[in-house]
Design a protein around this motif. Structure first.
Motif, PDB file in Angstrom:
ATOM      1  N   GLY A   9     -12.545   4.766   3.028  1.00  0.00           N
ATOM      2  CA  GLY A   9     -11.790   5.686   3.873  1.00  0.00           C
ATOM      3  C   GLY A   9     -10.442   5.979   3.260  1.00  0.00           C
ATOM      4  N   ARG A  10     -10.174   7.263   3.056  1.00  0.00           N
ATOM      5  CA  ARG A  10      -8.938   7.625   2.360  1.00  0.00           C
ATOM      6  C   ARG A  10      -7.718   7.334   3.210  1.00  0.00           C
ATOM      7  N   ARG A  11      -7.812   7.587   4.512  1.00  0.00           N
ATOM      8  CA  ARG A  11      -6.673   7.291   5.384  1.00  0.00           C
ATOM      9  C   ARG A  11      -6.397   5.795   5.425  1.00  0.00           C
ATOM     10  N   ARG A  12      -7.431   4.986   5.533  1.00  0.00           N
ATOM     11  CA  ARG A  12      -7.262   3.542   5.625  1.00  0.00           C
ATOM     12  C   ARG A  12      -6.593   2.982   4.376  1.00  0.00           C
ATOM     13  N   VAL A  13      -7.095   3.365   3.219  1.00  0.00           N
ATOM     14  CA  VAL A  13      -6.535   2.848   1.968  1.00  0.00           C
ATOM     15  C   VAL A  13      -5.108   3.365   1.766  1.00  0.00           C
ATOM     16  N   PHE A  14      -4.852   4.607   2.153  1.00  0.00           N
ATOM     17  CA  PHE A  14      -3.510   5.165   2.080  1.00  0.00           C
ATOM     18  C   PHE A  14      -2.536   4.331   2.914  1.00  0.00           C
ATOM     19  N   LEU A  15      -2.925   3.977   4.135  1.00  0.00           N
ATOM     20  CA  LEU A  15      -2.067   3.185   5.009  1.00  0.00           C
ATOM     21  C   LEU A  15      -1.828   1.782   4.442  1.00  0.00           C
ATOM     22  N   ILE A  16      -2.859   1.169   3.894  1.00  0.00           N
ATOM     23  CA  ILE A  16      -2.692  -0.154   3.284  1.00  0.00           C
ATOM     24  C   ILE A  16      -1.681  -0.078   2.143  1.00  0.00           C
ATOM     25  N   GLY A  17      -1.784   0.976   1.342  1.00  0.00           N
ATOM     26  CA  GLY A  17      -0.849   1.147   0.244  1.00  0.00           C
ATOM     27  C   GLY A  17       0.584   1.299   0.715  1.00  0.00           C
ATOM     28  N   VAL A  18       0.792   2.058   1.787  1.00  0.00           N
ATOM     29  CA  VAL A  18       2.144   2.248   2.331  1.00  0.00           C
ATOM     30  C   VAL A  18       2.733   0.913   2.792  1.00  0.00           C
ATOM     31  N   VAL A  19       1.932   0.111   3.496  1.00  0.00           N
ATOM     32  CA  VAL A  19       2.422  -1.176   3.995  1.00  0.00           C
ATOM     33  C   VAL A  19       2.725  -2.122   2.833  1.00  0.00           C
ATOM     34  N   LEU A  20       1.838  -2.194   1.842  1.00  0.00           N
ATOM     35  CA  LEU A  20       2.088  -3.058   0.683  1.00  0.00           C
ATOM     36  C   LEU A  20       3.353  -2.632  -0.057  1.00  0.00           C
ATOM     37  N   PHE A  21       3.548  -1.335  -0.211  1.00  0.00           N
ATOM     38  CA  PHE A  21       4.735  -0.846  -0.913  1.00  0.00           C
ATOM     39  C   PHE A  21       6.001  -1.252  -0.164  1.00  0.00           C
ATOM     40  N   ALA A  22       5.966  -1.162   1.156  1.00  0.00           N
ATOM     41  CA  ALA A  22       7.140  -1.535   1.946  1.00  0.00           C
ATOM     42  C   ALA A  22       7.436  -3.025   1.823  1.00  0.00           C
ATOM     43  N   LEU A  23       6.408  -3.863   1.904  1.00  0.00           N
ATOM     44  CA  LEU A  23       6.610  -5.304   1.780  1.00  0.00           C
ATOM     45  C   LEU A  23       7.144  -5.674   0.397  1.00  0.00           C
ATOM     46  N   ALA A  24       6.594  -5.041  -0.642  1.00  0.00           N
ATOM     47  CA  ALA A  24       7.081  -5.309  -1.993  1.00  0.00           C
ATOM     48  C   ALA A  24       8.521  -4.843  -2.163  1.00  0.00           C
ATOM     49  N   SER A  25       8.897  -3.749  -1.499  1.00  0.00           N
ATOM     50  CA  SER A  25      10.272  -3.268  -1.569  1.00  0.00           C
ATOM     51  C   SER A  25      11.242  -4.285  -0.973  1.00  0.00           C
ATOM     52  N   ILE A  26      10.818  -4.924   0.119  1.00  0.00           N
ATOM     53  CA  ILE A  26      11.648  -5.974   0.700  1.00  0.00           C
ATOM     54  C   ILE A  26      11.846  -7.109  -0.308  1.00  0.00           C
ATOM     55  N   GLY A  27      10.758  -7.474  -1.001  1.00  0.00           N
ATOM     56  CA  GLY A  27      10.872  -8.518  -2.018  1.00  0.00           C
ATOM     57  C   GLY A  27      11.816  -8.127  -3.142  1.00  0.00           C
ATOM     58  N   CYS A  28      11.758  -6.857  -3.575  1.00  0.00           N
ATOM     59  CA  CYS A  28      12.662  -6.387  -4.633  1.00  0.00           C
ATOM     60  C   CYS A  28      14.117  -6.442  -4.155  1.00  0.00           C
ATOM     61  N   GLY A  29      14.346  -6.070  -2.906  1.00  0.00           N
ATOM     62  CA  GLY A  29      15.705  -6.083  -2.387  1.00  0.00           C
ATOM     63  C   GLY A  29      16.290  -7.470  -2.278  1.00  0.00           C
TER      64      GLY A  29
END
Length: 506
Positions: free
Chosen positions: A94-114
């Motif tokens: 599912g394109r929407r599902r995988v897109f949403l997972i990617g958005v959440v992972l990117f946000a969590l990784a951004s917190i780690g970078c910060g």
């Protein structure tokens, strides 16, 4: 069933497949496009802001040239290696599902970078961001491809590119201002509220879609791709320090070449390959991906090294260096939709031949600007010409790639094209870093400590006219390599891009 009177709040239910594009109202399509743009803006803003902040990051964390290159390369490596499997995962699950997972992972990784206290942990966080981007980037494009009919995709992809440029426009300004007056770490915190907004809009507006025939995921291929790209990139990045004849460098080059060869061998035999080699039987698909490789090599290399030139050689603040990127973002933001409509009407060949050539001319102009130039006699003209060229090319390029495959393979096609673009940026930073190091060393007399001197200059620890002249010489060489790559992309576009009314083989 028609959705003519339904708004974004009516799309909360997950469907097995997207409604036919013709069944969606124009308002619904705009909300779907908005979701794709918001998700992509995470990578647009983050990447553009980080470019002008790299000198401050290097100084704050005490990183050498190789380490600061890996702040960029770690992201490009995981993104380039996994974006293929991200596209295939969207087609299957599912394109929407995988897109949403990617958005959440990117946000969590951004917190780690910060929160990263060292450059090593920042590199790890950047690699994790790349994993999230590998899921959300092809997902965004595949959602657009599944929503808009072929005769509207050029405009839709042009609007996506233009809106992304407007989001990216604030990136260099914010990144430069934070580097000068606050803390570069806030660059990563910006992603968190954007990710929340993206999730809300996507859940309420975007219908689910998938390829019902998709089966399996190619994890061995992903591992081989990451191994080959990682070894090759490490060898190219470390070679100026260790020397080309060092056993570790030779070993890295061998592992890289063998790993990538094994990846191609495995893809030819994999039942469900993440990069189906059969797609490359289409001359349009093959040609446009080669064009992508050259054009994004040029763009990625130029945007990585230009801030160092402006800040360390021209003496600009990080804020001013960020402002130098404004013409690029303004032109793309205002005219990408128009460029997409032109390609829809007249065919992609003109756009994909003229656009890269103009981008190459703009890059050459950036290379020729004086080492003490101000804004008007410095980057303004070159950045504007390059922006016009990229505006003509980006939307039609994406539409041509999607149009060269069967409708069920749009996720894979967008994954392949995004992988090519990210690998191009990865190779640009590594290969052009070698070019810069060699020219810098020649500029200071070929000293054995040239790499150490380059690192001290790039971090701001060493100054002086000799260092500035040597770096400027290397920068000029880098920009002309970028210009030649873009000009070659224009030639390939003129030979392979589809004409008006031409049907690409699926």
């Amino acid at each position: 069933m028609t959705h003519a009177h339904r708004g974004p709040c009516d799309a909360g239910q997950v469907h097995a497949a997207a409604p036919p594009a013709g069944a969606l109202s124009n308002a619904r399509k705009r909300w779907i496009l908005a979701a794709a743009v918001l998700g992509s803006s995470l990578t647009f803003i983050d990447g553009s802001a980080l470019g002008v902040a790299l000198p401050a990051i290097q100084n704050d964390l005490g990183a050498g040239p190789a380490a600061v290159q890996w702040v960029s390369n770690a992201y490009l490596l995981t993104l380039g290696a996994l974006v293929l499997i991200g596209g295939a995962a969207g087609d299957r699950f599912g394109r929407r599902r995988v897109f949403l997972i990617g958005v959440v992972l990117f946000a969590l990784a951004s917190i780690g970078c910060g929160l990263a206290p060292t450059v090593e942990l920042l590199i790890v966080g950047r690699g994790a961001q790349g994993i999230g981007a590998a899921l959300l980037t092809p997902g965004a494009l595949a959602v657009i491809g599944a929503t808009f009919p072929p005769d509207e995709r050029g405009k839709a992809f042009g609007t996506w590119a233009g809106a992304g440029a407007l989001f990216g426009m604030i990136g260099p300004l914010v990144g430069g201002w934070l580097s000068d007056h606050a803390d570069w770490r806030f660059i990563f915190w910006i992603n968190v509220p954007l990710a929340v907004l993206t999730v809300v809009v996507t859940l309420r507006a975007v219908p689910e879609s998938r390829d019902e025939d998709a089966r399996g995921l190619d994890w061995p291929g992903a591992l081989l791709a990451m191994t080959g790209l990682g070894a090759l990139t490490w060898a190219l990045t470390a070679a100026p320090d260790l020397g080309w004849s060092h056993p570790a460098i030779l070993g890295g080059l061998i592992v890289g070449v063998v790993g990538l060869a094994a990846f191609l061998w495995a893809e030819a035999r994999e039942r469900h390959p993440m990069m189906p080699l059969g797609l490359f039987r289409s001359p349009v698909f093959s040609g446009i991906n080669l064009l992508t490789l050259l054009l994004y090599f040029a763009l990625g290399g130029a945007m990585f090294f230009l801030p160092f030139q402006l800040i360390r050689v021209n003496g600009w603040s990080a804020t001013a260096a960020g402002a130098a990127m404004l013409p690029f973002a303004v032109v793309m933001g205002l005219f990408s939709g128009f460029a997409g409509r032109l390609a829809d009407r007249f065919g992609a060949r003109l756009s994909l031949s003229l656009g890269p050539v103009l981008a190459g001319l703009g890059l050459a102009m950036l290379g020729l600007m004086p080492d003490r130039a101000g804004y008007v006699d410095g980057p303004l003209a070159g950045m504007t010409v390059m922006a016009i060229g990229m505006t003509l090319a980006v939307g039609p390029l994406t539409a041509a790639v999607m149009g060269a495959v069967a409708p069920g393979h749009t996720g894979v096609a967008s994954g392949v094209n995004n992988a090519v673009a990210r690998v191009a940026g990865l190779l640009a930073v590594a290969v052009l870093g070698v070019v810069l190091s060699g020219l810098f060393a020649n500029g200071i007399g070929g000293s054995a400590d040239a790499r150490e001197a380059l690192g001290a200059f790039m971090s701001g620890e060493a100054t002086g006219p000799g260092y500035r002249d040597a770096f400027h010489r290397g920068y000029v060489g880098v920009m002309f390599v970028c210009a030649l790559a873009a000009l070659a992309a224009g030639v390939i576009g003129g030979l392979t891009a589809p004409k008006r009314g031409a049907q690409s083989p699926a």
